[in-house]
Design a protein around this motif. Structure first.
Motif, PDB file in Angstrom:
ATOM      1  N   ALA A 182     -18.116  54.125  93.635  1.00  0.00           N
ATOM      2  CA  ALA A 182     -17.524  53.034  92.865  1.00  0.00           C
ATOM      3  C   ALA A 182     -16.427  53.621  91.989  1.00  0.00           C
ATOM      4  N   ALA A 183     -15.552  52.771  91.531  1.00  0.00           N
ATOM      5  CA  ALA A 183     -14.510  53.180  90.586  1.00  0.00           C
ATOM      6  C   ALA A 183     -14.768  52.412  89.289  1.00  0.00           C
ATOM      7  N   ILE A 184     -14.704  53.110  88.179  1.00  0.00           N
ATOM      8  CA  ILE A 184     -15.023  52.486  86.893  1.00  0.00           C
ATOM      9  C   ILE A 184     -13.838  52.649  85.958  1.00  0.00           C
ATOM     10  N   THR A 185     -13.556  51.596  85.204  1.00  0.00           N
ATOM     11  CA  THR A 185     -12.549  51.677  84.155  1.00  0.00           C
ATOM     12  C   THR A 185     -13.064  50.911  82.947  1.00  0.00           C
ATOM     13  N   VAL A 186     -12.613  51.295  81.762  1.00  0.00           N
ATOM     14  CA  VAL A 186     -13.057  50.673  80.512  1.00  0.00           C
ATOM     15  C   VAL A 186     -11.838  50.216  79.730  1.00  0.00           C
ATOM     16  N   VAL A 187     -11.906  49.002  79.174  1.00  0.00           N
ATOM     17  CA  VAL A 187     -10.878  48.499  78.274  1.00  0.00           C
ATOM     18  C   VAL A 187     -11.492  48.526  76.878  1.00  0.00           C
ATOM     19  N   PRO A 188     -11.140  49.519  76.051  1.00  0.00           N
ATOM     20  CA  PRO A 188     -11.749  49.620  74.734  1.00  0.00           C
ATOM     21  C   PRO A 188     -11.327  48.476  73.823  1.00  0.00           C
ATOM     22  N   ASN A 189     -12.277  48.012  73.027  1.00  0.00           N
ATOM     23  CA  ASN A 189     -12.029  46.948  72.046  1.00  0.00           C
ATOM     24  C   ASN A 189     -11.328  45.735  72.653  1.00  0.00           C
ATOM     25  N   ASP A 190     -11.834  45.287  73.804  1.00  0.00           N
ATOM     26  CA  ASP A 190     -11.247  44.137  74.480  1.00  0.00           C
ATOM     27  C   ASP A 190     -11.432  42.892  73.603  1.00  0.00           C
ATOM     28  N   GLY A 220     -18.329  45.510  72.655  1.00  0.00           N
ATOM     29  CA  GLY A 220     -16.924  45.208  72.424  1.00  0.00           C
ATOM     30  C   GLY A 220     -15.958  45.806  73.428  1.00  0.00           C
ATOM     31  N   ASN A 221     -16.465  46.573  74.359  1.00  0.00           N
ATOM     32  CA  ASN A 221     -15.628  47.184  75.391  1.00  0.00           C
ATOM     33  C   ASN A 221     -15.868  46.484  76.724  1.00  0.00           C
ATOM     34  N   ARG A 222     -14.796  46.197  77.469  1.00  0.00           N
ATOM     35  CA  ARG A 222     -14.960  45.598  78.791  1.00  0.00           C
ATOM     36  C   ARG A 222     -15.024  46.708  79.816  1.00  0.00           C
ATOM     37  N   ILE A 223     -15.992  46.611  80.714  1.00  0.00           N
ATOM     38  CA  ILE A 223     -16.202  47.614  81.752  1.00  0.00           C
ATOM     39  C   ILE A 223     -15.977  46.956  83.104  1.00  0.00           C
ATOM     40  N   TYR A 224     -15.155  47.575  83.935  1.00  0.00           N
ATOM     41  CA  TYR A 224     -14.913  47.123  85.293  1.00  0.00           C
ATOM     42  C   TYR A 224     -15.469  48.167  86.260  1.00  0.00           C
ATOM     43  N   SER A 225     -16.144  47.698  87.286  1.00  0.00           N
ATOM     44  CA  SER A 225     -16.660  48.586  88.324  1.00  0.00           C
ATOM     45  C   SER A 225     -16.261  48.001  89.671  1.00  0.00           C
ATOM     46  N   ALA A 226     -15.497  48.755  90.453  1.00  0.00           N
ATOM     47  CA  ALA A 226     -15.092  48.314  91.784  1.00  0.00           C
ATOM     48  C   ALA A 226     -15.973  49.021  92.804  1.00  0.00           C
ATOM     49  N   TYR A 227     -16.471  48.278  93.760  1.00  0.00           N
ATOM     50  CA  TYR A 227     -17.377  48.839  94.762  1.00  0.00           C
ATOM     51  C   TYR A 227     -17.085  48.191  96.103  1.00  0.00           C
ATOM     52  N   HIS A 228     -17.522  48.835  97.156  1.00  0.00           N
ATOM     53  CA  HIS A 228     -17.281  48.314  98.503  1.00  0.00           C
ATOM     54  C   HIS A 228     -18.613  48.190  99.232  1.00  0.00           C
ATOM     55  N   GLY A 229     -19.152  46.992  99.270  1.00  0.00           N
ATOM     56  CA  GLY A 229     -20.407  46.737  99.984  1.00  0.00           C
ATOM     57  C   GLY A 229     -21.530  47.620  99.491  1.00  0.00           C
ATOM     58  N   ASP A 230     -22.167  48.324 100.402  1.00  0.00           N
ATOM     59  CA  ASP A 230     -23.313  49.152 100.083  1.00  0.00           C
ATOM     60  C   ASP A 230     -22.935  50.632 100.010  1.00  0.00           C
ATOM     61  N   PHE A 244     -12.136  44.414 101.742  1.00  0.00           N
ATOM     62  CA  PHE A 244     -11.594  44.791 100.444  1.00  0.00           C
ATOM     63  C   PHE A 244     -12.738  45.066  99.483  1.00  0.00           C
ATOM     64  N   SER A 245     -12.500  45.916  98.508  1.00  0.00           N
ATOM     65  CA  SER A 245     -13.527  46.219  97.512  1.00  0.00           C
ATOM     66  C   SER A 245     -13.754  45.024  96.602  1.00  0.00           C
ATOM     67  N   ASN A 246     -14.999  44.861  96.150  1.00  0.00           N
ATOM     68  CA  ASN A 246     -15.362  43.842  95.179  1.00  0.00           C
ATOM     69  C   ASN A 246     -15.380  44.494  93.804  1.00  0.00           C
ATOM     70  N   ALA A 247     -15.535  43.694  92.760  1.00  0.00           N
ATOM     71  CA  ALA A 247     -15.556  44.233  91.403  1.00  0.00           C
ATOM     72  C   ALA A 247     -16.574  43.477  90.574  1.00  0.00           C
ATOM     73  N   ALA A 248     -17.058  44.134  89.544  1.00  0.00           N
ATOM     74  CA  ALA A 248     -17.931  43.509  88.560  1.00  0.00           C
ATOM     75  C   ALA A 248     -17.375  43.866  87.193  1.00  0.00           C
ATOM     76  N   THR A 249     -17.520  42.958  86.238  1.00  0.00           N
ATOM     77  CA  THR A 249     -17.038  43.207  84.885  1.00  0.00           C
ATOM     78  C   THR A 249     -18.032  42.642  83.885  1.00  0.00           C
ATOM     79  N   LYS A 250     -18.161  43.316  82.757  1.00  0.00           N
ATOM     80  CA  LYS A 250     -18.990  42.819  81.670  1.00  0.00           C
ATOM     81  C   LYS A 250     -18.594  43.521  80.387  1.00  0.00           C
ATOM     82  N   CYS A 251     -19.000  42.950  79.270  1.00  0.00           N
ATOM     83  CA  CYS A 251     -18.710  43.532  77.968  1.00  0.00           C
ATOM     84  C   CYS A 251     -19.921  44.315  77.480  1.00  0.00           C
ATOM     85  N   ASP A 252     -19.641  45.426  76.812  1.00  0.00           N
ATOM     86  CA  ASP A 252     -20.700  46.232  76.220  1.00  0.00           C
ATOM     87  C   ASP A 252     -20.179  46.803  74.908  1.00  0.00           C
TER      88      ASP A 252
END
Length: 94
Positions: free
Chosen positions: A81-89, A67-77, A57-65
């Protein structure tokens, strides 16, 4: 050389070039940091929160930048990747 032999030779040569490109052109995405587009000197070097899933299964990373939360889903090496942003989280501390 007949026309079919020429086509066969050209096809084999093209396949060889394609195989060499695939073999030597694909590299580990982690060994080439920032090797895509120019970037500014402003960076967010805070660590990301990693979400790991079971193998397959793909893994994910998240962090704030800013005031916006950024999610990045990736699969190993893999080089994708797939990226999504939650504005003004509201969970992001500005």
């Amino acid at each position: 050389m007949t026309l079919t032999k020429r086509h066969r030779t050209a096809a084999l040569a093209a396949a060889g070039v394609l195989a060499l490109t695939a073999l030597f052109g694909c590299d580990n995405k982690l060994t080439e940091p920032f090797n895509d587009a120019p970037r500014s000197k402003v960076e967010n070097s805070t660590p990301a929160d990693l979400i790991t899933f079971p193998d397959g299964f793909s893994n994910a990373a998240t962090k704030c930048d800013h005031g916006n939360r950024i999610y990045s889903a990736y699969h190993g090496d893999s080089p994708y990747a797939a990226i999504t942003v939650v504005p003004n989280d509201p969970t992001c501390n500005r």
